[in-house]
Design a protein around this motif. Structure first.
Motif, PDB file in Angstrom:
ATOM      1  N   PHE A  19      -1.939 -12.118  -0.198  1.00 59.75           N
ATOM      2  CA  PHE A  19      -1.955 -10.894   0.596  1.00 59.75           C
ATOM      3  C   PHE A  19      -1.211  -9.749  -0.078  1.00 59.75           C
ATOM      4  O   PHE A  19      -1.112  -8.667   0.465  1.00 59.75           O
ATOM      5  N   GLY A  20      -0.633  -9.999  -1.262  1.00 60.77           N
ATOM      6  CA  GLY A  20      -0.002  -8.916  -2.013  1.00 60.77           C
ATOM      7  C   GLY A  20       1.502  -8.997  -2.161  1.00 60.77           C
ATOM      8  O   GLY A  20       2.096  -8.128  -2.791  1.00 60.77           O
ATOM      9  N   ALA A  21       2.131 -10.014  -1.585  1.00 57.42           N
ATOM     10  CA  ALA A  21       3.580 -10.159  -1.774  1.00 57.42           C
ATOM     11  C   ALA A  21       3.864 -10.437  -3.245  1.00 57.42           C
ATOM     12  O   ALA A  21       3.089 -11.119  -3.921  1.00 57.42           O
ATOM     13  N   LYS A  22       4.966  -9.904  -3.733  1.00 54.06           N
ATOM     14  CA  LYS A  22       5.390 -10.160  -5.117  1.00 54.06           C
ATOM     15  C   LYS A  22       6.333 -11.352  -5.188  1.00 54.06           C
ATOM     16  O   LYS A  22       6.425 -12.014  -6.215  1.00 54.06           O
ATOM     17  N   ASN A  23       7.046 -11.606  -4.078  1.00 51.48           N
ATOM     18  CA  ASN A  23       8.027 -12.692  -4.030  1.00 51.48           C
ATOM     19  C   ASN A  23       7.933 -13.391  -2.684  1.00 51.48           C
ATOM     20  O   ASN A  23       7.576 -12.776  -1.679  1.00 51.48           O
ATOM     21  N   VAL A  24       8.311 -14.662  -2.663  1.00 53.56           N
ATOM     22  CA  VAL A  24       8.391 -15.426  -1.426  1.00 53.56           C
ATOM     23  C   VAL A  24       9.722 -16.170  -1.442  1.00 53.56           C
ATOM     24  O   VAL A  24      10.073 -16.799  -2.439  1.00 53.56           O
ATOM     25  N   ILE A  25      10.459 -16.067  -0.342  1.00 50.43           N
ATOM     26  CA  ILE A  25      11.729 -16.776  -0.183  1.00 50.43           C
ATOM     27  C   ILE A  25      11.569 -17.758   0.964  1.00 50.43           C
ATOM     28  O   ILE A  25      11.166 -17.365   2.061  1.00 50.43           O
ATOM     29  N   ILE A  26      11.887 -19.012   0.721  1.00 51.17           N
ATOM     30  CA  ILE A  26      11.857 -20.012   1.786  1.00 51.17           C
ATOM     31  C   ILE A  26      13.237 -20.005   2.448  1.00 51.17           C
ATOM     32  O   ILE A  26      14.238 -20.366   1.832  1.00 51.17           O
ATOM     33  N   SER A  27      13.284 -19.557   3.687  1.00 50.57           N
ATOM     34  CA  SER A  27      14.569 -19.327   4.367  1.00 50.57           C
ATOM     35  C   SER A  27      15.349 -20.610   4.626  1.00 50.57           C
ATOM     36  O   SER A  27      16.564 -20.560   4.825  1.00 50.57           O
ATOM     37  N   ALA A  37       0.827  -1.210   0.000  1.00 52.44           N
ATOM     38  CA  ALA A  37       0.000   0.000   0.000  1.00 52.44           C
ATOM     39  C   ALA A  37       0.862   1.260   0.000  1.00 52.44           C
ATOM     40  O   ALA A  37       0.390   2.340  -0.346  1.00 52.44           O
ATOM     41  N   MET A  38       2.134   1.124   0.349  1.00 55.31           N
ATOM     42  CA  MET A  38       3.057   2.255   0.345  1.00 55.31           C
ATOM     43  C   MET A  38       3.897   2.271  -0.926  1.00 55.31           C
ATOM     44  O   MET A  38       4.849   3.026  -1.029  1.00 55.31           O
ATOM     45  N   GLY A  39       3.577   1.379  -1.868  1.00 58.26           N
ATOM     46  CA  GLY A  39       4.304   1.340  -3.128  1.00 58.26           C
ATOM     47  C   GLY A  39       5.533   0.454  -3.114  1.00 58.26           C
ATOM     48  O   GLY A  39       6.339   0.494  -4.039  1.00 58.26           O
ATOM     49  N   CYS A  40       5.683  -0.351  -2.086  1.00 58.51           N
ATOM     50  CA  CYS A  40       6.852  -1.226  -1.978  1.00 58.51           C
ATOM     51  C   CYS A  40       6.609  -2.541  -2.707  1.00 58.51           C
ATOM     52  O   CYS A  40       5.479  -3.020  -2.799  1.00 58.51           O
ATOM     53  N   ASN A  41       7.679  -3.125  -3.205  1.00 58.06           N
ATOM     54  CA  ASN A  41       7.645  -4.468  -3.764  1.00 58.06           C
ATOM     55  C   ASN A  41       7.927  -5.399  -2.596  1.00 58.06           C
ATOM     56  O   ASN A  41       9.054  -5.473  -2.118  1.00 58.06           O
ATOM     57  N   VAL A  42       6.915  -6.114  -2.122  1.00 56.51           N
ATOM     58  CA  VAL A  42       7.010  -6.892  -0.891  1.00 56.51           C
ATOM     59  C   VAL A  42       7.494  -8.311  -1.177  1.00 56.51           C
ATOM     60  O   VAL A  42       6.967  -8.996  -2.048  1.00 56.51           O
ATOM     61  N   THR A  43       8.496  -8.729  -0.411  1.00 54.96           N
ATOM     62  CA  THR A  43       8.998 -10.098  -0.432  1.00 54.96           C
ATOM     63  C   THR A  43       8.779 -10.685   0.954  1.00 54.96           C
ATOM     64  O   THR A  43       9.195 -10.084   1.944  1.00 54.96           O
ATOM     65  N   VAL A  44       8.139 -11.817   1.024  1.00 59.02           N
ATOM     66  CA  VAL A  44       7.935 -12.501   2.302  1.00 59.02           C
ATOM     67  C   VAL A  44       9.007 -13.575   2.441  1.00 59.02           C
ATOM     68  O   VAL A  44       9.268 -14.326   1.503  1.00 59.02           O
ATOM     69  N   ILE A  45       9.634 -13.622   3.614  1.00 59.62           N
ATOM     70  CA  ILE A  45      10.619 -14.653   3.931  1.00 59.62           C
ATOM     71  C   ILE A  45       9.981 -15.542   4.990  1.00 59.62           C
ATOM     72  O   ILE A  45       9.570 -15.055   6.043  1.00 59.62           O
ATOM     73  N   THR A  46       9.885 -16.824   4.695  1.00 59.25           N
ATOM     74  CA  THR A  46       9.246 -17.761   5.613  1.00 59.25           C
ATOM     75  C   THR A  46       9.996 -19.085   5.607  1.00 59.25           C
ATOM     76  O   THR A  46      10.701 -19.399   4.649  1.00 59.25           O
ATOM     77  N   ARG A  47       9.840 -19.847   6.678  1.00 59.63           N
ATOM     78  CA  ARG A  47      10.439 -21.187   6.741  1.00 59.63           C
ATOM     79  C   ARG A  47       9.543 -22.227   6.082  1.00 59.63           C
ATOM     80  O   ARG A  47       9.969 -23.337   5.830  1.00 59.63           O
TER      81      ARG A  47
END
Length: 161
Positions: free
Chosen positions: A24-32, A3-13
């Motif tokens: 939810f709007g993330a553009k990328n997901v990284i599996i830690s 919502a602030m114009g950021c490209n969101v990446t979620v890092i999760t296990r």
């Protein structure tokens, strides 16, 4: 973030959280826990919001930051988080910041921003009973939680009295 114009990446296990994060709007997901994904994402992020609530080595996450990047630790830096020391920060001018919660003004600004952008929270409501709280605690310890638990005292307590 988005919502602030950021490209969101979620890092999760947990790979099972990928679709939820994207919905939810993330553009990328990284599996830690996937070294190949972590290596592929090296030096790709400007900012990391670290909400991990237990002792963990932050160096693999620092490796994801671009030079001059910042990691904010909400709730502090747990003991044992920098076993290799702080020297990895210096050459790339990385920063670690900390934050607790804002005051009344900042909290109201956040609520107003969320209302304006239709950002709502996802929760899992549980009864205000010892049994329900015990189950929720066991699920928390087992990392079987996608959202915050909210104890529904308003609905449960009148039944108990």
């Amino acid at each position: 973030g988005a919502a602030m114009g950021c490209n969101v990446t979620v890092i999760t296990r947990d790979e099972s959280k990928r679709e939820l994060a994207l919905s939810f709007g993330a553009k990328n997901v990284i599996i830690s826990t996937d070294k190949a994904q972590m290596d592929a994402a090296a030096k790709s992020l400007h900012f990391i919001y670290n909400s991990i609530a237990f002792a963990h080595d932050i160096h693999p996450y620092l490796d994801l930051l671009k030079s001059n990047g910042t990691m904010i630790m909400v709730g502090g830096v747990p003991k044992g988080s920098m076993p290799a020391g702080s020297f990895s920060l210096i050459p790339r001018n990385l920063r670690i910041a900390g934050s607790l919660i804002g005051g009344i003004r900042q909290t109201q600004e956040m609520i107003d921003f969320c209302a304006k952008h239709n950002i709502v929270c996802s929760i899992e409501m549980i009864d205000a009973t010892p049994e329900a709280v015990e189950i929720a605690w066991k699920r928390t310890v087992a990392s079987d939680v996608k959202f915050r638990f909210v104890i529904d005292t308003k609905a449960t307590l009148p039944k108990l009295v």
